[in-house]
Scaffold this motif. Sequence first.
Motif, mmCIF file in Angstrom:
data_model
loop_
_atom_site.group_PDB
_atom_site.id
_atom_site.type_symbol
_atom_site.label_atom_id
_atom_site.label_comp_id
_atom_site.label_asym_id
_atom_site.label_seq_id
_atom_site.Cartn_x
_atom_site.Cartn_y
_atom_site.Cartn_z
ATOM 1 N N THR A 17 -8.286 -2.637 -12.555
ATOM 2 C CA THR A 17 -8.854 -3.891 -12.063
ATOM 3 C C THR A 17 -10.052 -4.303 -12.911
ATOM 4 O OG1 THR A 17 -8.052 -3.322 -9.864
ATOM 5 C CG2 THR A 17 -9.706 -5.044 -9.974
ATOM 6 N N ASP A 40 -2.096 -5.910 -6.126
ATOM 7 C CA ASP A 40 -2.409 -4.722 -5.324
ATOM 8 C C ASP A 40 -2.526 -5.147 -3.859
ATOM 9 O OD1 ASP A 40 -3.007 -2.186 -4.576
ATOM 10 O OD2 ASP A 40 -4.733 -1.933 -5.898
ATOM 11 N N ASP A 119 -2.664 -7.586 -12.418
ATOM 12 C CA ASP A 119 -3.296 -6.321 -12.053
ATOM 13 C C ASP A 119 -2.341 -5.552 -11.147
ATOM 14 O OD1 ASP A 119 -5.090 -4.280 -11.589
ATOM 15 O OD2 ASP A 119 -6.299 -5.398 -10.141
#
Lengths: 263, 88
Positions: A17, A40, A119
């Motif tokens: 991240t 995520d 991410d």
Amino acid sequence: MSQIIVITSGKGGVGKTTTTANIGVGLAMRGNKVALIDTDTGLRNLDLLLGLENRILYDLVDVTSGRVQYKKALVRHKKYENLYLLPTSQIKDKSAVNPEQLVKLCEEMKKEFDFIIIDCPAGIEQGFKTAIAAADTAIVVTMPEISAVRDADKIIGELGRADKENVKLIVNRIRPQMVEKGDMLDMGDIDEILSVACIGQIPDDEKVVVATNRGEPAITMSDSVAGQAYKNIVARLCGENVPFLKPQKEGFFARLKKLFGLL
Amino acid sequence: MLDVLKRVFGMSEKKSGTVAKERLQVVLIHDRASISPEIMEKIKEEIIGVLSKYMNINRTEMEISLENDSDSVALVANIPVNSMRHAK
Ligand SMILES: Nc1ncnc2c1ncn2[C@@H]1O[C@H](COP(=O)(O)OP(=O)(O)OP(=O)(O)O)[C@@H](O)[C@H]1O
Ligand SMILES: [Mg+2]
């Protein structure tokens, strides 16, 4: 031609991240139009690292389930106006988005953006499969530590099985003093073991924590060594040939030995 | 005593970075060699296909497996031959 890059790792907590936020800001500072997608789901963090946590109205799951247009869910950065975040849901789980949905979304977003950076969650389960589905480049983040390198190897294997051919490596949290003493895997070791093209070596840097506290990635700080390493990565992603920072910070004894011609 | 001396001169103990590298090299041989049962089955079928051109083999008793040593991996096959075919 726009690029879709997934930031992945296998092992959790190695800096995916952080890397996504820094590369995103860096690319935007160079004038590229950039979208960051947090996949995520359930463990949303990218918004915090960018200082955008209070501006979220809709999320990735709202978009992929067809509730809203992706443009409505994008959060534009206050300072870097070329940078947009598509946050994920904090209440749903990884099964809420499937690979086909993300591929479809990225196809649509590609028309608007120079870079889409995804991410990825830790692990190799559904969340990983979804995150990598749309990407044409994968950046594997690891640390100079035995379990992180092992997990990176596993991820590299999985990326190969998914026919991702463009795979690059970032080694994060290098501690030069430990490398110098021989108490940490060095870049040569990791290169030899993983044999994947390295595009970045990032020192362990307290400024990364300060940056996270403030919601302003380290790449914006002139006095952060990690920030400088991220700038170099961004330049390499833009096709520039930047030499690697010399991570060796000479200790007192090394200098002393050199002085006496021992090294 | 020797140990103490060696340590004083920094000879005895390998640096932990080197230990990590060596352990990784071994563990990755094993990790990379782990093959799913489906793929193993496919390998088996293809070996049978090739061998059957030259000999009659006993499918039910044939065995193939990956065997891990401490620092190497081998594909071990035991394939009983019932009879040879005539060479063409
Ligand atoms: N170069 C660095 N120097 C110091 N601290 C760092 C560095 N990179 C990352 N960190 C710290 O490591 C922690 C984990 O980073 P981050 O959240 O980016 O990892 P992650 O891979 O996204 O984790 P997860 O798998 O949970 O998603 C954070 O506290 C971050 O501040
Ligand atoms: Mg993360």
